[in-house]
Design a protein around this motif. Sequence first.
Motif, PDB file in Angstrom:
ATOM      1  N   TRP A  60       0.991  -1.238  -0.011  1.00 45.90           N
ATOM      2  CA  TRP A  60       0.008   0.244  -0.050  1.00 45.90           C
ATOM      3  C   TRP A  60       0.755   0.949   0.312  1.00 45.90           C
ATOM      4  N   ASP A  84       0.566   5.217   0.688  1.00 42.81           N
ATOM      5  CA  ASP A  84       0.283   6.819   1.062  1.00 42.81           C
ATOM      6  C   ASP A  84       0.916   7.905   0.342  1.00 42.81           C
ATOM      7  N   GLY A 118      -9.098   4.259  -2.917  1.00 46.34           N
ATOM      8  CA  GLY A 118      -8.734   3.858  -1.747  1.00 46.34           C
ATOM      9  C   GLY A 118      -9.517   1.783  -2.138  1.00 46.34           C
ATOM     10  N   ASN A 119      -9.436   1.635  -3.508  1.00 46.28           N
ATOM     11  CA  ASN A 119     -10.456   0.189  -3.584  1.00 46.28           C
ATOM     12  C   ASN A 119      -9.954   0.105  -4.907  1.00 46.28           C
ATOM     13  N   SER A 153      -4.245   4.109  -0.736  1.00 38.56           N
ATOM     14  CA  SER A 153      -4.655   3.902   0.590  1.00 38.56           C
ATOM     15  C   SER A 153      -6.092   5.283  -0.049  1.00 38.56           C
ATOM     16  N   GLU A 159      -6.909   7.026   2.401  1.00 37.83           N
ATOM     17  CA  GLU A 159      -7.592   7.217   3.403  1.00 37.83           C
ATOM     18  C   GLU A 159      -7.389   8.826   4.242  1.00 37.83           C
ATOM     19  N   LYS A 160      -6.194   9.451   3.755  1.00 41.75           N
ATOM     20  CA  LYS A 160      -6.208  10.735   4.237  1.00 41.75           C
ATOM     21  C   LYS A 160      -7.107  11.490   3.392  1.00 41.75           C
ATOM     22  N   LYS A 180      -9.849  10.632   1.926  1.00 39.24           N
ATOM     23  CA  LYS A 180     -11.605  10.330   2.916  1.00 39.24           C
ATOM     24  C   LYS A 180     -11.764  11.363   4.523  1.00 39.24           C
ATOM     25  N   GLU A 181     -10.921  10.735   5.353  1.00 36.34           N
ATOM     26  CA  GLU A 181     -11.235  11.205   7.322  1.00 36.34           C
ATOM     27  C   GLU A 181     -10.657  13.017   6.617  1.00 36.34           C
ATOM     28  N   PRO A 191     -15.168  12.581   3.098  1.00 40.87           N
ATOM     29  CA  PRO A 191     -15.849  10.823   3.739  1.00 40.87           C
ATOM     30  C   PRO A 191     -16.769  10.063   2.648  1.00 40.87           C
TER      31      PRO A 191
END
Length: 321
Positions: free
Chosen positions: A128, A130, A229-230, A277, A279-280, A282-283, A287
């Motif tokens: 992964w 980032d 992220g997918n 990923s 993630e950042k 989305k966070e 979201p």
Amino acid sequence: MKILVTGASGYVGSAVVKELSKRGHKVMGLVRSAPKAALVEKAGATPVVGNLFDTGPWSAAIKDADVIISATRPVRHGEKVSVAESHRRSYNHGKMVGNLLTAAQGSRVKCLLMTYGIQGFGDRGDKWVDETAELMPKGYERTVSGAYWHIDKTSRRTRIPITNMFVGWPYGSDGWFGSIARGIMRGSCRIVGAGGNYLSLIHIDDLAAAYAEVAEKTMFGNRFCIADGNPVTQRELLEFVAEQTGSEPPKEAGFEAHAKRTSELAAELWTCSTRVSGEKMKERLLPELKYPDVFGGGLAMLEELGLLASDKDTLPEAAGF
């Protein structure tokens, strides 16, 4: 907020212009020609015609902006460009963005949002990735090496912070996704190599929303990976499109054969494995995505294009993939 978008008539730039205009921002779109200016005006922005290598009205427009978004890319997806030519373009791209920053020095501009591709992080296999990853560029993002550090240095000199946006494969009803689908239907598309490499994607609407969120939340001086992220493998993506269009699965082609047919950079792009990923993003930005993965998003795009098996009466024109 007043926002200037460079490359405003391009695939990413035009989507960003439309999203910002929809949100009520005053958007200026920098383009090189009058025909492209008409496209920008249609998208809801005020066109500014100019060349960043030369002085012109764009320098005055920049000083009136709160944020600059650079959506210009040295090499467009699908271009048959040599490695040497990609480095020449990268050098010129760095100079042009440097001119942007220099012209904006001492003005109201708070930040420059830069656009790069996630292949800037290189081939990482099944690991992964980032925002903290080192740059190890592959494919079209080999151009990063000629521009990234020059732009970063100019940012420090002019004291205008940069937010670097590393964008996954942006897909929608226009652009490469539709070309791939038509190529699969015609039998001309190929899985390059074994097809097990990961592709990280983002729907163009979600991408545009991410840019708008960064500008509105003034998240300046950051790095963001803009991907859903997918990630999917190259084989999974192409076989999914084949199934949904009622076509035969694509055959395989070796790296060298594909490089000869297209270019070395294009072959690297298709075989580079970058598993992001997101993630950042989305966070801190989005979201909830409109399209959390390419299976839902791709299905919607194929339906919009009329390429689903149930809609197919005749084959489309041959694609150049």
